[in-house]
Design an enzyme around this catalytic site. Structure first.
Site, short mmCIF file in Angstrom:
data_model
loop_
_atom_site.label_atom_id
_atom_site.label_comp_id
_atom_site.label_asym_id
_atom_site.label_seq_id
_atom_site.Cartn_x
_atom_site.Cartn_y
_atom_site.Cartn_z
N TYR A 167 0.70 -1.20 -0.10
CA TYR A 167 0.17 0.20 0.02
C TYR A 167 0.67 0.96 0.07
CZ TYR A 167 -4.59 -2.03 0.83
OH TYR A 167 -5.66 -2.75 0.69
N LYS A 204 3.32 -15.50 2.91
CA LYS A 204 3.28 -16.48 1.89
C LYS A 204 5.16 -16.54 1.94
CE LYS A 204 1.84 -18.11 -2.04
NZ LYS A 204 1.18 -19.17 -2.02
N ASP A 241 -2.89 -18.41 1.24
CA ASP A 241 -3.74 -19.16 0.37
C ASP A 241 -4.25 -20.14 1.11
OD1 ASP A 241 -1.18 -20.37 0.24
OD2 ASP A 241 -1.34 -20.96 -1.78
N ASP A 294 -6.38 -7.12 4.30
CA ASP A 294 -7.25 -6.36 3.41
C ASP A 294 -8.49 -7.47 2.75
OD1 ASP A 294 -9.02 -4.33 2.14
OD2 ASP A 294 -7.67 -4.76 0.17
N ASP A 298 -12.17 -9.35 4.22
CA ASP A 298 -13.62 -9.20 3.40
C ASP A 298 -14.29 -10.64 3.39
OD1 ASP A 298 -13.27 -6.55 2.50
OD2 ASP A 298 -14.09 -6.93 0.59
C1 IPM Z 1 -10.51 -1.21 3.87
C2 IPM Z 1 -10.53 -0.85 2.53
C3 IPM Z 1 -9.68 0.10 2.15
C4 IPM Z 1 -8.24 -0.72 2.23
C5 IPM Z 1 -9.70 1.01 0.88
C6 IPM Z 1 -10.97 1.52 0.91
C7 IPM Z 1 -8.62 1.70 0.39
O1 IPM Z 1 -10.74 -1.75 1.65
O2 IPM Z 1 -10.37 -0.58 4.95
O3 IPM Z 1 -10.35 -2.53 3.93
O4 IPM Z 1 -8.04 -1.37 1.15
O5 IPM Z 1 -7.55 -0.77 3.25
MG MG Z 2 -10.85 -3.65 2.21
#
Ligand code: IPM
Ligand code: MG
Length: 354
Positions: free
Chosen positions: A142, A187, A219, A243, A247
């Site tokens: 990032y 990884k 993975d 990240d 999700d």
């Molecule tokens: C998160 C989001 C952010 C990230 C984006 C919006 C930049 O996906 O907080 O997980 O990738 O960190």
């Molecule tokens: Mg995210």
């Protein structure tokens, strides 16, 4: 206690869920005799439109002097399909993380008993799943050196020893407070940066003899989270892997709209839902405010106010049990509650209980 809170509603559904978070916070402060004041600040696409910068200096100043930041969401589709855009709403979030030194992002993955059927996974797999993902938040790809021209582009996944040590320490310490099981996700079979993570974790592990530490390739971890989410207690990982995995973790509970997070580090801590700005739902009063409201619970808990946090969690559980739910988690044929109605119900619950 006296709390100065910087409120950053941001974009999309951000302002709608932010309002519910603030109302819940005020209700709790009133009930427990805390003094609270809010200072609102711009960020994201809203800030680009108004002042040309997704994290303006003034917002930074407001955050820096606050006790905590209540953040909602940033992002706007008008930037998503324009790879040439010079400035993006997400840069505001990244700038905030970097400038406030928020290197540790704590994302709890929990399930709610009455919503197990909403999970895309079988109820018997998800029941009781309860783990923390600790995501490094200010390093890696990032923020590493980047380059882009028409024919070539790269991002650098760089980590230094102190960056790795401080986040692993957070991982070990949370594991000590919980079920004493830490999974270091990397990884290391391919990436040099991961090999350094693993080496440092192995150096640190003997200092935490009670913690069962294991190492898992990312993975494999992605697969294990689906096959056996109950395996995990605390997982710690780098920025990009965290990240992606969070999700994945968020859908285990049945809705992304349920999971809060805390980002902590060198300066003011930030409390925010893990979901994004869901622009399609903007202004429709359908977004789930619970992730934001649970972020307020995490805020109180951060300041040692356990009873306050527990009351918010109790109110959230009660709202779900009473079927006071936003559409994505409502039962078929159940009454439709909007963002505001769910928030108001929870405020009312807090006022009536102790
Ligand atoms: C998160 C989001 C952010 C990230 C984006 C919006 C930049 O996906 O907080 O997980 O990738 O960190
Ligand atoms: Mg995210």
């Amino acid at each position: 206690m006296k709390l100065n809170i910087a409120v950053l509603p941001g974009d999309g559904i951000g302002p709608e869920i932010s309002a519910q978070g603030v109302d819940v916070m005020s209700a709790v402060c009133k009930k427990f005799g805390h003094e609270v004041c809010y200072e609102y600040a711009l960020c994201g696409a809203d800030a680009i439109d108004k002042v040309g910068d997704p994290f303006p200096e003034e917002t930074y100043e407001i955050c820096k002097k606050a006790d905590a930041v209540l953040f909602s969401a940033v992002g706007d589709p008008k930037f998503d399909n324009d790879p040439t855009a010079k400035v993006r709403p997400e840069q505001g979030l990244l700038a905030m993380r970097k400038k406030l030194g928020l290197f540790a992002n704590i994302r709890p993955v929990q399930t709610f008993k009455c919503l197990l059927h909403k999970s895309p996974l079988r109820a018997d797999l998800v029941e009781g799943a309860d783990f923390l993902c600790i995501r490094e938040l200010t390093g890696g790809m990032y923020f590493g050196e980047k380059y882009q021209d028409n024919d070539m582009a790269y991002d650098t996944n760089m980590y230094t020893r102190p960056e790795i040590e401080r986040i692993l320490k957070v991982g070990f310490e949370y594991a000590m407070k919980r079920r004493k099981h830490l999974t270091v996700v990397d990884k290391a079979n391919v990436l040099a940066s991961s090999r350094l993570w693993r080496q440092i974790a192995q150096e640190m592990a003997p200092a935490y003899p009670e913690v069962r530490t294991d190492y898992m390739y990312v993975d494999n971890a992605a697969m294990r989270m689906i096959q056996e989410p109950g395996f995990f207690d605390v997982m710690v990982t780098e920025n990009t892997f965290g990240d992606i995995l969070t999700d994945e973790g968020s859908c285990i509970s049945g809705s992304m709209g349920l999971l809060p997070s805390a980002s902590t580090g060198e300066s003011t801590p930030v409390f925010e839902p893990i979901h994004g700005s869901w622009p399609q739902a903007k202004g429709l009063n359908i977004a789930n405010p619970l992730a934001q409201i649970l972020s307020v619970a995490m805020l109180f808990e951060y300041f040692g106010c356990k009873v306050e946090g527990a009351l918010i969690r109790e109110a959230v559980d009660a709202s779900l049990d009473a079927h006071v739910r936003t559409p994505e988690i409502q039962m078929e044929g159940g009454a439709k509650y909007g963002t505001k109605e769910v928030g108001a119900w929870i405020v009312d619950y807090i006022e009536r209980h102790s």
